[in-house]
Design a protein around this motif. Structure first.
Motif, short mmCIF file in Angstrom:
data_model
loop_
_atom_site.label_atom_id
_atom_site.label_comp_id
_atom_site.label_asym_id
_atom_site.label_seq_id
_atom_site.Cartn_x
_atom_site.Cartn_y
_atom_site.Cartn_z
N GLU A 193 0.81 -1.21 0.00
CA GLU A 193 0.00 0.00 0.00
C GLU A 193 0.85 1.27 0.00
O GLU A 193 0.45 2.30 -0.55
CB GLU A 193 -0.91 -0.01 1.22
N PRO A 197 -0.23 3.67 -3.25
CA PRO A 197 -1.41 4.00 -2.43
C PRO A 197 -2.68 4.19 -3.25
O PRO A 197 -3.74 3.66 -2.90
CB PRO A 197 -1.00 5.30 -1.73
N THR A 198 -2.60 4.97 -4.34
CA THR A 198 -3.81 5.23 -5.13
C THR A 198 -4.32 3.94 -5.77
O THR A 198 -5.51 3.62 -5.72
CB THR A 198 -3.50 6.26 -6.22
N SER A 201 -5.92 1.70 -3.18
CA SER A 201 -7.20 2.21 -2.68
C SER A 201 -8.28 2.16 -3.74
O SER A 201 -9.47 2.19 -3.45
CB SER A 201 -7.03 3.64 -2.17
N MET A 202 -7.86 2.10 -5.01
CA MET A 202 -8.85 2.10 -6.09
C MET A 202 -9.15 0.70 -6.63
O MET A 202 -9.89 0.54 -7.61
CB MET A 202 -8.38 2.99 -7.24
N GLU B 132 0.22 3.99 -11.19
CA GLU B 132 -0.01 4.71 -9.92
C GLU B 132 0.04 6.23 -10.15
O GLU B 132 -0.82 6.97 -9.67
CB GLU B 132 1.05 4.29 -8.89
N SER B 136 -3.08 8.81 -9.70
CA SER B 136 -3.06 9.85 -8.67
C SER B 136 -3.19 11.24 -9.28
O SER B 136 -3.81 12.13 -8.68
CB SER B 136 -1.80 9.73 -7.80
N ASP B 145 -13.89 8.61 -9.37
CA ASP B 145 -13.07 7.41 -9.41
C ASP B 145 -13.29 6.55 -10.65
O ASP B 145 -12.35 6.02 -11.24
CB ASP B 145 -13.33 6.56 -8.16
#
Lengths: 231, 231
Positions: A193, A197-198, A201-202, B132, B136, B145
């Motif tokens: 993570e 991170p994005t 989380s997605m 990523e 982001s 999203d």
DNA sequence: ACCTGAACACCGTTCAAGT
DNA sequence: ACCTGAACACCGTTCAAGT
């Protein structure tokens, strides 16, 4: 009335070619049979010749090389797209239908989309007819010529890439496909993570939506952008 | 201080492998050299092994098959893309830069884009980093999203297809390229006006604009469409 | 004129045998 | 454990020789 040939006089391998002599048309249609069932990688000069009961060398009387055969096949495939007369009030739906149909027929012949990306411009008669239709629909819609010209390029590129992606997993059994999907899902679920991170989380959103929804989304982006070019 | 090996004791073909023993890293980097100069079709197990002074069979200790080698190469190539921190005020330019750079590095390694279209999802560490970053940036820009997730897919597809087109004429000399272009132009100029009226009347516009302009046009369509998704 | 067998120069991958 | 020669089953394309 003709007397039937006794079976022991029929050389099995030559049967087809004895009845139907070689011709460009026969060669391309035989190659297309192979394409539909086994994919483009299986369409080798040797395998096509074998189906016709002859050797690969014989094909070179009708075709300069394998790439040329592939291009002839492509145009026959494109020929399965029927083109509408321009209806200015409906240009968006007409373009959508054309592009969707194009993806459909390309994907139905696994791997043939590769040939599109290899060829510099659409030169076959059927490809020209589709290009003509797209140009005239967009022009009748009132878009400036420059936007029309560029849009046809971009839309074709988009459709071809989508078709390539769709035929990427050709040749796998349903089980292999399912296994691959669950492997990819597991892999993504195991990502750290802190580095992604994005992405992490997605994850639920990323696995949402099938090919159709994603493709339609992209096509709508392009068409919305195009509509904005109307004066 | 070490005494140099006398030349007659150096077996030329084995020199490299004697000094640098085989390793996954060495194999992939050797394959990349071949890719850059000769294109993906030249990156065969046998040719890579030959460069390393060994036989193709030896590579199978480090790699399961050729496709896996190609995927490892792809991720090293993607690694040449440097990723920015999201700057919400600049999201459009950031995405444009990322996509342009992606096309650039893919096209600099002729044929590698094919590997992208063959793989179901970006799984290499460098590809994940690019994904990523794109996620982001778009998220920081305030897009929903679902639009973010779909857009990343579509943008990657677009970049890959463009790179494939760009490397399509790899391997041709400048003369061959010029000849091909003039042949295509002549062919289009000879088309019957009654069958392809729009196409023929648009010929000047159709040959206008190089790859960059067309690609930028398409990218702007997509980004304009995306911007409209901002709540 | 049309066709083709054999040859040439390549492939990816496996496997028994070597060290 | 690591490496590899040889083999197997494929390629595209050419060309001399056949009818």
């Amino acid at each position: 009335m003709s007397i039937p040939v006794p079976p022991w006089q029929q050389r099995a391998a030559r049967e087809r070619s004895a009845r139907r002599p070689l011709s460009l048309d026969l060669i391309v249609r035989t190659a297309l049979e192979l394409l539909e069932t086994d994919g483009l990688d299986a369409v080798s000069m040797r395998k096509v010749a074998q189906r016709l009961g002859t050797g690969a060398a014989s094909l070179y009387a009708y075709v300069n090389n394998k790439d040329e055969l592939h291009e002839l096949m492509l145009d026959l495939v494109i020929g399965e797209i029927s083109v509408p007369d321009p209806d200015p009030a409906n240009w968006r739906q007409q373009i959508k239908d054309l592009i969707n149909r194009q993806v459909e027929v390309l994907a139905a012949h696994p791997g043939i989309a590769r040939v599109v990306l290899r060829t510099p411009a659409p030169t076959g008669p059927n490809a020209l007819a589709v290009t003509e239709a797209m140009l005239s629909i967009l022009r009748a819609a009132g878009l400036p010529d420059r936007a029309v010209a560029f849009a046809v390029d971009i839309l074709a590129l988009f459709a071809t890439a989508a078709a390539m992606e769709l035929s990427a997993d050709f040749g796998l059994t349903d089980e292999q496909r399912d296994e691959r999907i669950s492997q990819v899902e597991q892999y993504f679920a195991s990502l750290p993570e802190d580095r992604f991170p994005t992405l992490v989380s997605m994850l639920p959103v990323l696995s949402q939506g099938d090919y159709r929804e994603r493709f339609d989304f992209g096509l709508d982006l392009l068409l919305n952008g195009l509509a904005a070019w109307k004066p």
